[in-house]
Design a protein around this motif. Sequence first.
Motif, PDB file in Angstrom:
ATOM      1  N   ARG A  26      -0.290 -13.117  14.935  1.00  0.00           N
ATOM      2  CA  ARG A  26      -1.495 -12.440  14.458  1.00  0.00           C
ATOM      3  C   ARG A  26      -1.189 -11.333  13.460  1.00  0.00           C
ATOM      4  O   ARG A  26      -2.110 -10.785  12.851  1.00  0.00           O
ATOM      5  CB  ARG A  26      -2.278 -11.848  15.632  1.00  0.00           C
ATOM      6  N   GLY A  27       0.069 -11.003  13.243  1.00  0.00           N
ATOM      7  CA  GLY A  27       0.433  -9.935  12.327  1.00  0.00           C
ATOM      8  C   GLY A  27       0.279 -10.274  10.861  1.00  0.00           C
ATOM      9  O   GLY A  27       0.544  -9.426  10.003  1.00  0.00           O
ATOM     10  N   GLY A  28      -0.155 -11.482  10.545  1.00  0.00           N
ATOM     11  CA  GLY A  28      -0.364 -11.880   9.155  1.00  0.00           C
ATOM     12  C   GLY A  28      -1.159 -13.168   9.113  1.00  0.00           C
ATOM     13  O   GLY A  28      -1.268 -13.879  10.113  1.00  0.00           O
ATOM     14  N   ARG A  29      -1.724 -13.473   7.959  1.00  0.00           N
ATOM     15  CA  ARG A  29      -2.461 -14.720   7.800  1.00  0.00           C
ATOM     16  C   ARG A  29      -1.486 -15.867   7.579  1.00  0.00           C
ATOM     17  O   ARG A  29      -0.442 -15.706   6.949  1.00  0.00           O
ATOM     18  CB  ARG A  29      -3.439 -14.619   6.623  1.00  0.00           C
ATOM     19  N   LEU A  30      -1.845 -17.020   8.075  1.00  0.00           N
ATOM     20  CA  LEU A  30      -1.049 -18.229   7.914  1.00  0.00           C
ATOM     21  C   LEU A  30      -1.713 -19.144   6.888  1.00  0.00           C
ATOM     22  O   LEU A  30      -2.940 -19.177   6.754  1.00  0.00           O
ATOM     23  CB  LEU A  30      -0.923 -18.972   9.241  1.00  0.00           C
ATOM     24  N   GLY A  31      -0.899 -19.897   6.166  1.00  0.00           N
ATOM     25  CA  GLY A  31      -1.417 -20.951   5.313  1.00  0.00           C
ATOM     26  C   GLY A  31      -2.003 -20.509   3.994  1.00  0.00           C
ATOM     27  O   GLY A  31      -2.696 -21.295   3.341  1.00  0.00           O
ATOM     28  N   ALA A  62       8.526  -9.456   5.974  1.00  0.00           N
ATOM     29  CA  ALA A  62       8.071 -10.806   6.293  1.00  0.00           C
ATOM     30  C   ALA A  62       6.739 -11.147   5.657  1.00  0.00           C
ATOM     31  O   ALA A  62       6.238 -12.257   5.849  1.00  0.00           O
ATOM     32  CB  ALA A  62       7.956 -10.964   7.806  1.00  0.00           C
ATOM     33  N   HIS A  63       6.151 -10.219   4.878  1.00  0.00           N
ATOM     34  CA  HIS A  63       4.796 -10.403   4.384  1.00  0.00           C
ATOM     35  C   HIS A  63       4.711 -10.352   2.859  1.00  0.00           C
ATOM     36  O   HIS A  63       5.575  -9.783   2.198  1.00  0.00           O
ATOM     37  CB  HIS A  63       3.870  -9.331   4.972  1.00  0.00           C
ATOM     38  N   ILE A  64       3.646 -10.944   2.339  1.00  0.00           N
ATOM     39  CA  ILE A  64       3.340 -10.843   0.920  1.00  0.00           C
ATOM     40  C   ILE A  64       2.644  -9.509   0.680  1.00  0.00           C
ATOM     41  O   ILE A  64       1.624  -9.207   1.300  1.00  0.00           O
ATOM     42  CB  ILE A  64       2.435 -12.011   0.470  1.00  0.00           C
ATOM     43  N   LEU A  65       3.210  -8.719  -0.227  1.00  0.00           N
ATOM     44  CA  LEU A  65       2.659  -7.401  -0.513  1.00  0.00           C
ATOM     45  C   LEU A  65       1.699  -7.435  -1.689  1.00  0.00           C
ATOM     46  O   LEU A  65       0.721  -6.682  -1.726  1.00  0.00           O
ATOM     47  CB  LEU A  65       3.794  -6.412  -0.805  1.00  0.00           C
ATOM     48  N   ALA A  66       1.938  -8.312  -2.662  1.00  0.00           N
ATOM     49  CA  ALA A  66       1.070  -8.369  -3.840  1.00  0.00           C
ATOM     50  C   ALA A  66       1.155  -9.744  -4.484  1.00  0.00           C
ATOM     51  O   ALA A  66       2.212 -10.388  -4.481  1.00  0.00           O
ATOM     52  CB  ALA A  66       1.462  -7.294  -4.851  1.00  0.00           C
ATOM     53  N   VAL A  67       0.009 -10.191  -5.020  1.00  0.00           N
ATOM     54  CA  VAL A  67      -0.081 -11.394  -5.834  1.00  0.00           C
ATOM     55  C   VAL A  67      -0.729 -10.947  -7.131  1.00  0.00           C
ATOM     56  O   VAL A  67      -1.917 -10.618  -7.162  1.00  0.00           O
ATOM     57  CB  VAL A  67      -0.919 -12.487  -5.146  1.00  0.00           C
ATOM     58  N   SER A  68       0.048 -10.912  -8.215  1.00  0.00           N
ATOM     59  CA  SER A  68      -0.393 -10.205  -9.417  1.00  0.00           C
ATOM     60  C   SER A  68      -0.205 -11.040 -10.674  1.00  0.00           C
ATOM     61  O   SER A  68       0.832 -11.698 -10.847  1.00  0.00           O
ATOM     62  CB  SER A  68       0.383  -8.885  -9.557  1.00  0.00           C
ATOM     63  N   THR A  69      -1.214 -10.982 -11.555  1.00  0.00           N
ATOM     64  CA  THR A  69      -1.075 -11.618 -12.867  1.00  0.00           C
ATOM     65  C   THR A  69      -0.417 -10.683 -13.865  1.00  0.00           C
ATOM     66  O   THR A  69      -0.175 -11.070 -15.010  1.00  0.00           O
ATOM     67  CB  THR A  69      -2.455 -12.048 -13.396  1.00  0.00           C
ATOM     68  N   SER A  70      -0.147  -9.460 -13.442  1.00  0.00           N
ATOM     69  CA  SER A  70       0.639  -8.516 -14.247  1.00  0.00           C
ATOM     70  C   SER A  70       2.041  -8.454 -13.681  1.00  0.00           C
ATOM     71  O   SER A  70       2.238  -8.615 -12.473  1.00  0.00           O
ATOM     72  CB  SER A  70       0.004  -7.125 -14.221  1.00  0.00           C
ATOM     73  N   PRO A  71       3.054  -8.206 -14.521  1.00  0.00           N
ATOM     74  CA  PRO A  71       4.429  -8.135 -14.012  1.00  0.00           C
ATOM     75  C   PRO A  71       4.562  -7.089 -12.908  1.00  0.00           C
ATOM     76  O   PRO A  71       4.058  -5.978 -13.025  1.00  0.00           O
ATOM     77  CB  PRO A  71       5.248  -7.764 -15.252  1.00  0.00           C
ATOM     78  N   VAL A  72       5.232  -7.461 -11.844  1.00  0.00           N
ATOM     79  CA  VAL A  72       5.465  -6.559 -10.722  1.00  0.00           C
ATOM     80  C   VAL A  72       6.769  -5.824 -10.952  1.00  0.00           C
ATOM     81  O   VAL A  72       7.795  -6.439 -11.271  1.00  0.00           O
ATOM     82  CB  VAL A  72       5.505  -7.330  -9.394  1.00  0.00           C
TER      83      VAL A  72
END
Length: 417
Positions: free
Chosen positions: A367-372, A27-37
């Motif tokens: 509370r288990g993750g950031r919103l927005g 349910a969460h974002i694990l990575a935001v990357s400018t390199s290919p994942v």
Amino acid sequence: MIVRNVRVFDGISDRTLDNVDVLVEGAHILAVSTSPVAGDVSDGVVEIQGNGKFLMPGLSDAHVHLMGNANSMMDFLQGPTGVLYGNTIAEAKRMLLRGFTTVRDMGGDTAPVKALIDRGSFEGPRIFPSQAMISQTSGHADFSFVYDVPEEFGGKPSRTEDIHFTRIADGVPRVLAAVREQLRQGATQIKLTLGGGAASMYDPLNTLQYTPDEIRAAVQAAGDYGTYVATHVYTPAGIARAIDAGVTSIEHGHLADEETIKRIADAQIWLSMQPFAEDDHHYPDPVRAGKNTEICHGTEQVYEWAKKYGVKTAWGTDLLLEPQSAPRQSEMAARLGEFYSNVEALKMLTSGNASLFELAGERNTYRGGRLGVIAEGAWADMILVDGDPTDDISLIGDPDSNFKLIVKGGQIVKNTL
């Protein structure tokens, strides 16, 4: 899931970031990357090719009435209770398909709906429920008939109280009981009505509702549960009374003067505004129509003062009792661009509103993750837009055409790529 090659607006920054891959796990974002994942579809990874499209956090609305959006006054007064909840659940899905992944409900029995959505039984946004709007007799949330005897004199609760849309409470002991009742039923914050409104029948806009002692009692009861009170109020006198009593969020405030807006800023509390236009609501009687006109005429000036003094401002809609108007939610989100820059508006619609929601403290079940935001560790609530809303915010006003992908909690809600 990997969303590849997107232009990211993270909900916080003034600038977007190009050629980004976003990795989602669960349910969460694990990575935001400018390199290919790295990812292998043979291992069950879902790859979505963004092709340079605009990725942003899911939208939020700080002042909805899910039950009120979905049902008319006649539904409330005469409709079977099951139909009321069925309509509410159906509207929750439509709201999610408009890209609203989180909402704060400011009046209505939505804690059970929230529980069903969170459980995965139905689709809809994350909900911060207030439960019943708490009002004095003859106040903004008094939907009893004029000939009904108030409970204080031995009368029965109105139909809207029976379905937990409103709660009439007069005097400190009853206000305390009403607040605690909503918290027991799952409210994440408390909604108190402190002045007149366009939708209500008995109260001119200039009325002061609830005594200072009653308001302070509500604030204390909410604070004892680690949360806050939000107050329906338009006028300077009503807002001043709310601030003096320690409320956290002024809902509306369209009739405030400059001194009052400055005082809101100095008190460091929230102004939860709506960019009302006169045709957002339709009142057949001239009295309520006149109140609606007066409210709408204050919108532009209050936004100007809020910007001047740096008021913490949230955005909401407050559409109510006209189900046919519910899709205006998207139009009103885009309308925010008439008062703020496109980037400022998008921030308010995402991370800004989320900052207000999170004041619910431990009452916040998310509370288990950031919103927005689009960030590592955040909830994977995302929209892929065909076009760039930082250049043309009107794009969010037509989600059917322009929202190509909607993801909530890592689950694909809509995908027309």
